[in-house]
Design a protein around this motif. Sequence first.
Motif, PDB file in Angstrom:
ATOM      1  N   GLY A  79       0.845  -1.181   0.000  1.00 25.80           N
ATOM      2  CA  GLY A  79       0.000   0.000   0.000  1.00 25.80           C
ATOM      3  C   GLY A  79       0.881   1.232   0.000  1.00 25.80           C
ATOM      4  N   VAL A  80       0.275   2.382   0.239  1.00 23.68           N
ATOM      5  CA  VAL A  80       1.020   3.640   0.268  1.00 23.68           C
ATOM      6  C   VAL A  80       0.548   4.495   1.437  1.00 23.68           C
ATOM      7  CG1 VAL A  80       1.507   3.712  -2.203  1.00 23.68           C
ATOM      8  CG2 VAL A  80      -0.602   4.743  -1.337  1.00 23.68           C
ATOM      9  N   GLU A  81       1.398   5.433   1.808  1.00 25.07           N
ATOM     10  CA  GLU A  81       1.040   6.432   2.816  1.00 25.07           C
ATOM     11  C   GLU A  81       1.276   7.811   2.223  1.00 25.07           C
ATOM     12  OE1 GLU A  81       2.018   6.076   7.175  1.00 25.07           O
ATOM     13  OE2 GLU A  81       3.272   7.826   6.723  1.00 25.07           O
ATOM     14  N   VAL A  82       0.314   8.709   2.395  1.00 25.66           N
ATOM     15  CA  VAL A  82       0.428  10.080   1.899  1.00 25.66           C
ATOM     16  C   VAL A  82       1.162  10.925   2.935  1.00 25.66           C
ATOM     17  CG1 VAL A  82      -0.838  12.151   1.203  1.00 25.66           C
ATOM     18  CG2 VAL A  82      -1.660   9.883   0.513  1.00 25.66           C
ATOM     19  N   HIS A  83       2.267  11.521   2.521  1.00 21.55           N
ATOM     20  CA  HIS A  83       3.065  12.392   3.381  1.00 21.55           C
ATOM     21  C   HIS A  83       2.401  13.769   3.426  1.00 21.55           C
ATOM     22  CE1 HIS A  83       6.243  15.200   4.493  1.00 21.55           C
ATOM     23  NE2 HIS A  83       7.100  14.226   4.728  1.00 21.55           N
ATOM     24  N   ALA A  84       1.867  14.136   4.586  1.00 17.20           N
ATOM     25  CA  ALA A  84       1.238  15.450   4.751  1.00 17.20           C
ATOM     26  C   ALA A  84       1.659  16.057   6.082  1.00 17.20           C
ATOM     27  CB  ALA A  84      -0.279  15.343   4.657  1.00 17.20           C
ATOM     28  N   VAL A  85       2.960  15.961   6.375  1.00 17.57           N
ATOM     29  CA  VAL A  85       3.491  16.493   7.630  1.00 17.57           C
ATOM     30  C   VAL A  85       4.521  17.583   7.355  1.00 17.57           C
ATOM     31  CG1 VAL A  85       3.121  14.329   8.874  1.00 17.57           C
ATOM     32  CG2 VAL A  85       5.317  14.745   7.774  1.00 17.57           C
ATOM     33  N   GLY A  86       4.812  18.360   8.403  1.00 15.70           N
ATOM     34  CA  GLY A  86       5.852  19.380   8.299  1.00 15.70           C
ATOM     35  C   GLY A  86       5.373  20.626   7.581  1.00 15.70           C
ATOM     36  N   GLN A  87       6.247  21.163   6.723  1.00 21.64           N
ATOM     37  CA  GLN A  87       5.965  22.423   6.032  1.00 21.64           C
ATOM     38  C   GLN A  87       5.986  22.248   4.514  1.00 21.64           C
ATOM     39  OE1 GLN A  87       8.777  24.419   9.413  1.00 21.64           O
ATOM     40  NE2 GLN A  87       8.528  25.623   7.568  1.00 21.64           N
ATOM     41  N   PHE A  88       5.717  21.036   4.058  1.00 24.68           N
ATOM     42  CA  PHE A  88       5.804  20.759   2.632  1.00 24.68           C
ATOM     43  C   PHE A  88       4.472  21.052   1.943  1.00 24.68           C
ATOM     44  CE2 PHE A  88       9.039  18.302   4.844  1.00 24.68           C
ATOM     45  CZ  PHE A  88      10.163  18.771   4.196  1.00 24.68           C
ATOM     46  N   LEU A  89       4.318  20.603   0.714  1.00 18.44           N
ATOM     47  CA  LEU A  89       3.214  21.092  -0.114  1.00 18.44           C
ATOM     48  C   LEU A  89       1.835  20.819   0.486  1.00 18.44           C
ATOM     49  CD1 LEU A  89       2.525  22.478  -2.822  1.00 18.44           C
ATOM     50  CD2 LEU A  89       2.221  20.177  -3.761  1.00 18.44           C
ATOM     51  N   LEU A  90       1.532  19.592   0.821  1.00 19.82           N
ATOM     52  CA  LEU A  90       0.189  19.303   1.315  1.00 19.82           C
ATOM     53  C   LEU A  90      -0.106  20.016   2.636  1.00 19.82           C
ATOM     54  CD1 LEU A  90      -0.272  15.537   0.350  1.00 19.82           C
ATOM     55  CD2 LEU A  90      -1.156  17.575  -0.811  1.00 19.82           C
ATOM     56  N   PRO A  91       0.801  20.017   3.617  1.00 25.26           N
ATOM     57  CA  PRO A  91       0.519  20.793   4.836  1.00 25.26           C
ATOM     58  C   PRO A  91       0.363  22.286   4.590  1.00 25.26           C
ATOM     59  CG  PRO A  91       2.296  19.231   5.212  1.00 25.26           C
ATOM     60  CD  PRO A  91       2.039  19.230   3.756  1.00 25.26           C
ATOM     61  N   GLN A  92       1.045  22.817   3.573  1.00 24.56           N
ATOM     62  CA  GLN A  92       0.859  24.230   3.258  1.00 24.56           C
ATOM     63  C   GLN A  92      -0.581  24.492   2.820  1.00 24.56           C
ATOM     64  OE1 GLN A  92       3.737  26.162   0.692  1.00 24.56           O
ATOM     65  NE2 GLN A  92       5.349  24.771   1.385  1.00 24.56           N
ATOM     66  N   PHE A  93      -1.142  23.602   2.027  1.00 24.98           N
ATOM     67  CA  PHE A  93      -2.534  23.778   1.601  1.00 24.98           C
ATOM     68  C   PHE A  93      -3.495  23.685   2.779  1.00 24.98           C
ATOM     69  CE2 PHE A  93      -1.110  23.563  -2.715  1.00 24.98           C
ATOM     70  CZ  PHE A  93      -2.132  24.131  -3.469  1.00 24.98           C
ATOM     71  N   LEU A  94      -3.131  22.925   3.810  1.00 24.59           N
ATOM     72  CA  LEU A  94      -4.002  22.764   4.975  1.00 24.59           C
ATOM     73  C   LEU A  94      -3.916  23.940   5.945  1.00 24.59           C
ATOM     74  CD1 LEU A  94      -3.274  18.998   5.816  1.00 24.59           C
ATOM     75  CD2 LEU A  94      -5.235  19.930   4.554  1.00 24.59           C
ATOM     76  N   ASN A  95      -2.942  24.818   5.738  1.00 24.72           N
ATOM     77  CA  ASN A  95      -2.618  25.859   6.708  1.00 24.72           C
ATOM     78  C   ASN A  95      -3.247  27.197   6.321  1.00 24.72           C
ATOM     79  OD1 ASN A  95      -1.109  27.999   8.068  1.00 24.72           O
ATOM     80  ND2 ASN A  95       0.303  26.398   8.707  1.00 24.72           N
ATOM     81  N   ALA A  96      -4.100  27.736   7.187  1.00 24.93           N
ATOM     82  CA  ALA A  96      -4.802  28.985   6.900  1.00 24.93           C
ATOM     83  C   ALA A  96      -3.854  30.172   6.797  1.00 24.93           C
ATOM     84  CB  ALA A  96      -5.852  29.251   7.980  1.00 24.93           C
ATOM     85  N   LYS A  97      -2.712  30.123   7.480  1.00 23.78           N
ATOM     86  CA  LYS A  97      -1.768  31.237   7.448  1.00 23.78           C
ATOM     87  C   LYS A  97      -0.942  31.245   6.164  1.00 23.78           C
ATOM     88  CE  LYS A  97      -1.260  31.049  12.488  1.00 23.78           C
ATOM     89  NZ  LYS A  97      -1.923  29.739  12.672  1.00 23.78           N
TER      90      LYS A  97
END
Length: 326
Positions: free
Chosen positions: A143-161
């Motif tokens: 299977g796979v795991e989606v990396h959405a931690v730290g300050q990378f692309l996906l976490p940036q999209f999740l961040n209101a600031k």
Amino acid sequence: MTDITTRHALLEPVDLRDFHLPNRVVMAPITRARAANDLLVPTELHAAYYGQRASAGLIVTEGTWISERSIGFVDVPGIYRAEQVTAWRRVTDVVHALGGRIVQQLWHGGPETPAGMSAADIKATIADFAAAAENARRAGFDGVEVHAVGQFLLPQFLNAKVNRRTDGYGSARGKLLYEVVDAVAEPWDGRRVGVRLSPYWSTTENFAPDEETLTAYDEYVTTLNDHPVAYLHLRGRETGSPDFASIDRYRRQFDGPLIANLGFDRESANAVVAAGIADAVSFATHYIANPDLVARFALDRELASGDPATYYRGGAGGYVDYPESR
């Protein structure tokens, strides 16, 4: 729950949707920078490294680049070229021959930001994730795991600031994450996609875990219940010791299995599982120097310490030369 059960909760089998694990000790993704070649291809060292750790209930590989445009650091392997797929197949064959289970973490660490991406860029990024997931299936991963931690692309999209877009990816900041999850789930039968999140990431002011951020993650985690997610892999709060409350907040939001991460030792990991706050616990630093971590936990043996000078340095030293306990 009896004391003996609490002390050995990590050794009990568990199902994370379609992943059937013989124990609850998970190898967390650990960047080791050993793909020191122009094509960012895993080597025989990678096969040896992951094979040594095949007794883990589940191995999550180091984050791997999904495309050339996603590359953020040198010497980190990818999963977007035929040569990389072939090399990763060697890794998965070794892990499976030794009785293990292994998923590939898919990572976008490139220079893009939410503000700088066009609609076409976003569409291409989702397609890159989808292609990488198909390549992971071809390479023999479970299977796979989606990396959405730290300050990378996906976490940036999740961040209101950080994400101040005025289109649908700004008004619904979780939209890209959900679309990526759905895209990478396509190649797999059943639920074989994990998601790793870090609501408590606090390295810069823009990523401080204030109540606005934590409330936004309440929504993201709850919405993931409507997508084909096998498990949530949650990085807890950095307090110097495991913070059960930070994990439990999102345990209450997520209907599926949860893997807790950050700062756990054998005692605290057994306790968080026994308390029902997590279904499994992942370890990073402990797995660097203890390839037989499950056996050491089972036999109450002392853990070895790793050499930080070799964490990100190429070669076998500090990578595949840590001995098992005797």
